[in-house]
Design a protein around this motif. Sequence first.
Motif, PDB file in Angstrom:
ATOM      1  N   VAL C  46      56.639  10.401 -16.401  1.00 45.23           N
ATOM      2  CA  VAL C  46      56.345   9.523 -15.272  1.00 45.23           C
ATOM      3  C   VAL C  46      56.688  10.232 -13.973  1.00 45.23           C
ATOM      4  CG1 VAL C  46      56.884   7.321 -14.186  1.00 45.23           C
ATOM      5  CG2 VAL C  46      56.854   7.503 -16.664  1.00 45.23           C
ATOM      6  N   ILE C  50      54.113  11.254 -10.856  1.00 45.55           N
ATOM      7  CA  ILE C  50      54.215  10.747  -9.486  1.00 45.55           C
ATOM      8  C   ILE C  50      54.342  11.891  -8.487  1.00 45.55           C
ATOM      9  CG2 ILE C  50      55.608   9.365  -7.926  1.00 45.55           C
ATOM     10  CD1 ILE C  50      54.750   7.497  -9.832  1.00 45.55           C
ATOM     11  N   PHE C  51      55.187  12.838  -8.807  1.00 46.55           N
ATOM     12  CA  PHE C  51      55.360  13.953  -7.870  1.00 46.55           C
ATOM     13  C   PHE C  51      54.054  14.700  -7.648  1.00 46.55           C
ATOM     14  CE2 PHE C  51      59.464  15.223  -6.103  1.00 46.55           C
ATOM     15  CZ  PHE C  51      60.210  14.137  -6.497  1.00 46.55           C
ATOM     16  N   PHE C  54      51.742  12.666  -5.499  1.00 47.08           N
ATOM     17  CA  PHE C  54      52.211  12.610  -4.116  1.00 47.08           C
ATOM     18  C   PHE C  54      51.976  13.922  -3.379  1.00 47.08           C
ATOM     19  CE2 PHE C  54      54.827   8.700  -4.226  1.00 47.08           C
ATOM     20  CZ  PHE C  54      54.649   8.297  -2.912  1.00 47.08           C
ATOM     21  N   TYR C 107      49.862   6.483   1.735  1.00 45.56           N
ATOM     22  CA  TYR C 107      49.315   5.330   2.430  1.00 45.56           C
ATOM     23  C   TYR C 107      48.648   4.339   1.475  1.00 45.56           C
ATOM     24  CZ  TYR C 107      50.161   8.342   6.416  1.00 45.56           C
ATOM     25  OH  TYR C 107      50.763   9.163   7.334  1.00 45.56           O
ATOM     26  N   VAL C 170      52.821   3.127 -13.291  1.00 48.89           N
ATOM     27  CA  VAL C 170      53.781   3.349 -12.209  1.00 48.89           C
ATOM     28  C   VAL C 170      53.071   3.927 -10.984  1.00 48.89           C
ATOM     29  CG1 VAL C 170      55.866   4.561 -11.514  1.00 48.89           C
ATOM     30  CG2 VAL C 170      55.712   3.617 -13.785  1.00 48.89           C
ATOM     31  N   SER C 173      51.468   1.148  -9.286  1.00 48.81           N
ATOM     32  CA  SER C 173      52.366   0.265  -8.535  1.00 48.81           C
ATOM     33  C   SER C 173      52.796   0.914  -7.231  1.00 48.81           C
ATOM     34  CB  SER C 173      53.565  -0.152  -9.386  1.00 48.81           C
ATOM     35  OG  SER C 173      54.617   0.744  -9.226  1.00 48.81           O
ATOM     36  N   PHE C 174      52.992   2.232  -7.247  1.00 50.06           N
ATOM     37  CA  PHE C 174      53.303   2.919  -5.991  1.00 50.06           C
ATOM     38  C   PHE C 174      52.153   2.787  -5.007  1.00 50.06           C
ATOM     39  CE2 PHE C 174      56.961   4.894  -7.844  1.00 50.06           C
ATOM     40  CZ  PHE C 174      57.724   5.308  -6.766  1.00 50.06           C
ATOM     41  N   THR C 177      51.953  -0.844  -3.561  1.00 47.22           N
ATOM     42  CA  THR C 177      52.950  -1.223  -2.554  1.00 47.22           C
ATOM     43  C   THR C 177      52.783  -0.421  -1.280  1.00 47.22           C
ATOM     44  OG1 THR C 177      54.420   0.179  -3.772  1.00 47.22           O
ATOM     45  CG2 THR C 177      54.881  -2.165  -3.829  1.00 47.22           C
ATOM     46  N   LYS C 180      50.495  -1.968   1.014  1.00 51.97           N
ATOM     47  CA  LYS C 180      50.999  -3.118   1.766  1.00 51.97           C
ATOM     48  C   LYS C 180      51.906  -2.698   2.907  1.00 51.97           C
ATOM     49  CE  LYS C 180      51.316  -6.081  -2.218  1.00 51.97           C
ATOM     50  NZ  LYS C 180      52.391  -6.217  -3.182  1.00 51.97           N
ATOM     51  N   ASN C 181      52.330  -1.452   2.888  1.00 51.27           N
ATOM     52  CA  ASN C 181      53.313  -1.002   3.866  1.00 51.27           C
ATOM     53  C   ASN C 181      52.653  -0.626   5.185  1.00 51.27           C
ATOM     54  OD1 ASN C 181      55.509  -0.006   5.132  1.00 51.27           O
ATOM     55  ND2 ASN C 181      55.817   1.749   3.786  1.00 51.27           N
TER      56      ASN C 181
END
Lengths: 271, 583, 189
Positions: C46, C50-51, C54, C107, C170, C173-174, C177, C180-181
Amino acid sequence: MSKFGTLYVESDSFFHRMEPSLKVLIFVLWSITVFMFLDLRVDLVLLALGSVFLLFSKIPFRIIRNLFIVVLLFTLTNALFILLITPEYGTVLTGSTTNLFYGLTFETLFYIFTLSLKYISLLPVVMILIFTTHPSRFASSLSKLGIPYKWAYTFNIMFRYIPDIQNEFKTIANAQAARGLSIKKDEKSIVKRARNLFNLTIPLINSALARIDKVSNAMDLRGFGKYGKRTWYNFTPMRKVDYAVLAMTVIIFLMFLLFRIYSNTRFWYPF
Amino acid sequence: MTKIVFQNFSFRYRNLKEPTLKNITLDINSGEKVLIAGQSGSGKSTLMHCVNGLVPFAYDGEISGKLFLDGIEPYEESLFKVSKIAGTILQDQDSQFIGLTVGEDVAFVLENEMTPLKEMQQKVSECLATVDMLDYINHSPYELSGGQRQRVSLAGVLSSQSEILLFDEPLANLDPVSGKNIISLIDDLHKETGKTILIVEHRIEDVLERSVDRVIVIDQGEIIFNGKPCELLRTDTLKNAGLREPLYVEAIKYSELKLEDDHKLDDINNCDHDTIKESVTNWFEDKLPTEEDFDTDKVLSVKDINFSFVSNTKVIDNVSFDIRKGEIVSILGNNGAGKSTLSNLITGILKPDSGEIVLDGEVINNLSVKAIGDKIGYVMQNPNNMTVKHMLRDEVTLGLRAGLEEADRFNFLNRWWRAKSKVCENTIETKFIDTIKKCKLYGYRNWPLSSLSYGQKRRASIASVLAREPRVLILDEPTAGQDYSNYSEFMKFMNELSGYGIAIILITHDMHLALEYTNRSIVMSDGKKIADDTPANIFSQEDIVKKANLRETSLGKLADVIGIENKHGFIQHFIDFDRERKR
Amino acid sequence: MGKKLSIFNFGTKTVVTISIGAALYGIIGLVGIPIGPNMQLRPAIVILTIFSAFFGPIVGFLSGFIGHMLTDILAGWGVWWNWELSSGFFGFFVGLVYLAKGFNMKYGLFRVWHIIFMALTGILGFVIGYCFAGFTDVVIMDEAPRKIVLQTVIITLTNSIVFIAFALPVVLSFLLTNKKNSNLVIENQ
Ligand SMILES: Nc1ncnc2c1ncn2[C@@H]1O[C@H](COP(=O)(O)OP(=O)(O)OP(=O)(O)O)[C@@H](O)[C@H]1O
Ligand SMILES: Nc1ncnc2c1ncn2[C@@H]1O[C@H](COP(=O)(O)OP(=O)(O)OP(=O)(O)O)[C@@H](O)[C@H]1O
Ligand SMILES: [Mg+2]
Ligand SMILES: [Mg+2]
């Protein structure tokens, strides 16, 4: 584990003093040598040499023993798998068949023995590299091998934050357990335990992302990467001994290389 | 010469709708020492980041107006150029320690400047000697206390030779004596080198202890005061902005003295002015303090616990105490005294080597963290370690959900059909709203945690524990980095909780908090309990105060200066009066 | 909005990202929930996913490679560079989505096809990585080919399952959110 969170063992030996980049070089050449052969004689020579090294390295015997046990277990299961899956592979390699019992051949056994020794003979130099190299000296030494300092510095930051991340993992796990989300045995349902464990990755990633920002800000604010070069606080110059070791290493490696070129088959099977 | 010039400067973070800094106009002269105060989330750190170039190079956003730093505009240049002019100590201590050892960390700037090895080693030793840390040159960051790390970062900026030094909350998490030492260190540095120094700090009283040229107060991104400290203290600006005035100033003001220009309130030693003496002495009604007595059942008992991380150095040495129902107890002690370790033992995260911990008559040392967590809520020192979710809402409700699922486990049919969801969601929602209102986060209920300020994050982590309605609540430095209005609201809230019978243990370095809000203090030093008494009694015992790096508050000092004998009574009178006022 | 750093930008932040990514992947690599003989649910996958998403394929490759090396060293297994490279390959391939137009983790910008693309490249990463590791084991370590084939197939399968079942959600989900930021306001009603 040492205070740096790596496996470095504080001591003073020939290898502790040796230039780290030289140890990296020895490790690489040693590995290449191992990879070039499937030859019991070479393995035995390397293993003997490696054992002498280990004697000089002052790594506590307990650590060496534990590591050997791990690798021994690994090679044993590996051997078992080979016997189960390809019991005839020795014949494929040698072209002869010497049946012992139940389809088990002497050729395969000899092959497995050589292979296991090959794995084990890789071990001593790895241990020396890991256990006798002080993390602080590692990065500055890598830059001596011509690796740009920014790349080399990666290792410094990594060593710096390993203990932090380990602690963080424990703290987060505890904080969550205190809120009812446990990853230990007290959570009976394995599904939930797995879910909680995977849930933990999120704060870890979040805090890692935040940490990346903070650390790189802190480094930028202190001028990291400003110039194409930098000096190192932990710089130690190459000593005469280091040059001598370098020369020896290269000579021995060349000898193995010549031997490989003049021996015609890869798998040494004298029978 | 002016060093830093803001002209009509505004800044908006990329992901926010409103600007965080609004129309800032400000000149800071070369060699000035300036204190920046303001509520949590008012934009102090953001202002610092504009000066040191992190805005906009690291934090994306929209800038309008102008900012000059030594004549250059930082946002037009590179971060490197700015970093040469301004050295920063960031709010977060842990991540700015980059080197593997103290020496390496201090050398970091010098390495990047390509300083030759010999010169570098010499400079590093010099800088470390200045902050009195030379003995620790080969230590790793894990072997240092909070105060020692603070010193190392100070040495780090010393070695950088920059003209402007920025300190973002240099005192957070330090015990009073270490805090005082750091402030003196900064002051000496200022006097010796004549650098321009900006300090952001919530502990206004501590910073003002050494002279400051100017104070700037920020409120919601705007400057509402900019002037000399003595002028500031005469007015009610701090109070109106929700910040704490130095206690002695508050006391003088309570005495309803009409303040004139010749009252130099910024230096407590000048408070022996006749009119002050007279007014305060009149205000103070000398009476014997009434002992509150507490005779309720005990909830938690700690009996003879011992603990060590490595053999033969005891971090907790034979500690025992009782906590009664609805009591608020503070644990005081110097950095490294073993306070956090003690709370880790109570919550089961660490297991004692010997001794017992009893909760409601049940021995709990052998229970798991999870089982203890149902009854004892624990808010850790660092809020980032507590948060699992992205959104505030999910974070606060997470623990609730875990609890409810547990209760629901046997209700097989409901679970199967998911019919519980509606009821469940409703209870969760009401509890959620309830908790975040209490924690003053209601306005942020749909925010991701990443966009909250540090102080707001702290409250978020408290909310997530409170939502589970524990019997005992342990808070590790809950008010560090909080402004006064949050702090007093928060403590009022703690009082409410204790009214419901929840026992509260506060670990704190804030002496006045202990005095004002807690009935009892346990003092730790070197892993031993050295006192367990009312806070007022503790502060009158000099050896204990000294041993645990505590300090009496400026109220005591004021009493000394104007010659009031009954210090105790004076402090108690202040607290009573203060409570009356706030009602 | 939505500008991304070039993957060949080697600034301070990249250095720090690689090291912290590697440290995290390396340490979490030590934990796992055993689900059968020689098989584990490894949350480390996981983290690498993600890394990579990103920061792109290069960071993914290096974090994976160095991080796996760290796991092996800390666990006391020594250095097995070809298996460690397989983590690098996986990091590289899942990281490719970073280059895709309109995808931005920071973003929260994405389309459904980005996720499908990630799923495919991730599995491809495992296949290529483990085939490489297996092949080198045969060629330089002289392992028995049939045994290696079996091992490779099993390990590719289990890791792909963890990847699809845990890592992608995951990531999602990142993304959701972070979306929404933006445009945050304080709502006091
Ligand atoms: N990286 C960020 N992205 C978006 N918004 C931010 C960011 N950092 C801070 N903010 C917002 O800007 C406002 C000011 O934050 P800042 O950190 O400057 O406050 P502060 O005065 O330093 O508070 P504290 O005393 O709690 O540290 C806060 O409301 C916060 O929500
Ligand atoms: N994980 C650990 N391993 C070894 N020693 C530790 C560890 N954690 C803390 N210590 C040591 O135990 C002592 C007590 O630490 P603790 O964190 O409890 O102090 P504290 O009273 O909470 O201090 P502070 O006010 O700075 O938070 C310190 O001397 C510290 O160096
Ligand atoms: Mg701040
Ligand atoms: Mg503590």
